[in-house]
Design a protein around this motif. Structure first.
Motif: not given
Length: 355
Positions: A98-104, A238-255
């Motif tokens: 997630p882009r908003d994942l809280v990290v150090d 689903g917010g950003d998690y839905t967006r992540q899934r859609h991004q991955q679907q797009l990558i698979r189509s391109l691959v």
């Protein structure tokens, strides 16, 4: 957002896709003319570049919105995707953080950043700062800090990666003749009108006005701007998690399209393409991009497993601080490192994005 292009690997995608732009025939790739600058083709007795790479590999793709029209805008990591390829290079797993994942985020001297606990997306922007050039951020430098943060968080060694901007995405997808995507839910665009024009800014922060492009559920063929727009939307159930899934679907189509043409195993053309991409693609790695492209060119699209990691919000409303992965999401990464990811996914089939 996604700058999603992962040719046969997250790191090589942008390079291989654009190959269609430098060729004169859009249906059949042609060999480039010989030149003094082109690397020599390997002789039959010489192993192709990258033939010695056997894995495992971890490749990091970062999609950024540079907003070049805004002076001094710092690049944010709108998409952070990791491609894990076990030894043998016969299968691969693609997942997003997630882009908003809280990290150090550790201190980073080149940018003058003192370190802190913040959202993952900020690691790119903070790391890209150049103290003596405040209005000229450096995405490659930002990637260096982001890569370190991702490695620290996941425990994975990052072997190479790339930063891809929005700028050339439309053209890259169009160069392949568009992509076929299964739209899994109704998506109403915040950014584009049905004719592809950008919606006008409206009142409030981030508001827009005007007619909206709508992506209805079902199998759809999307052109460049539609694919980018579809994969950018995160104000959905689903917010950003839905967006992540859609991004991955797009990558698979391109691959799938890229592997069908075997472009990744044409070193001369990949080199030519990297130069043609210019500032749209920033590659970072200890080996040349053509070597990773060749090594992963034998992957089958069916061997690419897309994984969605579940997460939860930290705080609510005005107290929202970001996201964290659930115990299941964190355990996926642990099992991935241990080489037990197939068994784990068999126990948690809902993590796998359907084809």
């Amino acid at each position: 957002m996604l700058a999603a292009l992962v040719a046969v690997a997250v790191v090589a995608v942008g390079a291989v896709v654009i190959t269609r732009l430098v060729g004169t025939d859009r249906s059949t790739p042609t060999a480039p003319s010989a030149s003094a600058d082109a690397p020599p083709s390997p002789s039959p007795s010489t192993p192709p570049p990258g033939a010695d790479i056997t894995g495992p590999l971890n490749l990091l793709l970062v999609g950024i919105d540079t907003r070049v029209s805004v002076p001094g805008w710092e690049p944010h990591a709108d998409a952070v995707l990791i491609l894990h390829v076990p030894a043998g290079l016969s299968r691969a797993y693609l997942f997003s953080l997630p882009r908003d994942l809280v990290v150090d985020v550790p201190a980073f001297k080149p940018a003058g950043y003192r370190g802190g606990r913040t959202k993952l997306t900020n690691a790119m922007s903070y790391g890209s700062r150049v103290p003596d050039r405040p209005k000229q951020p450096d995405p490659a430098q930002g990637y260096e800090l982001l890569s370190q943060v991702v490695s620290d968080y996941t425990g994975l060694r990052i072997d190479a990666g790339a930063v891809l901007t929005f700028g050339g995405f439309d053209e890259l997808v169009d160069s392949l003749g568009g992509v076929d995507i299964h739209v899994d839910q109704r998506v109403v665009s915040r950014h584009r009108q049905p004719d592809g024009k950008h919606r006008s800014p409206g009142p409030g922060v981030g508001g827009y006005v005007g007619p909206q492009m709508v992506y209805e559920p079902g199998d759809r063929h999307l052109n460049g701007w539609q694919a980018l727009d579809y994969a950018r939307q995160r104000y959905l159930p689903g917010g950003d998690y839905t967006r992540q899934r859609h991004q991955q679907q797009l990558i698979r189509s391109l691959v799938g399209k890229i592997l069908d043409t075997d472009l990744a195993r044409q070193p001369e053309r990949v080199e030519q393409v990297v130069a043609a991409l210019g500032d749209m693609l920033v590659y970072v790695g200890g080996r040349r991009i053509v070597e990773f492209a060749y090594a992963l060119g034998g992957l089958s699209p069916d061997a690419l497993t897309l994984v969605t990691l579940p997460g939860a919000a930290l705080g609510r409303g005005n107290a929202y601080r970001g996201e964290e992965l659930t115990q299941t999401g964190r355990r996926f990464i642990t099992e991935l490192r241990a080489g037990k990811v197939d068994e784990f996914l068999a126990e948690h089939p809902k993590l796998v994005v359907p084809r």
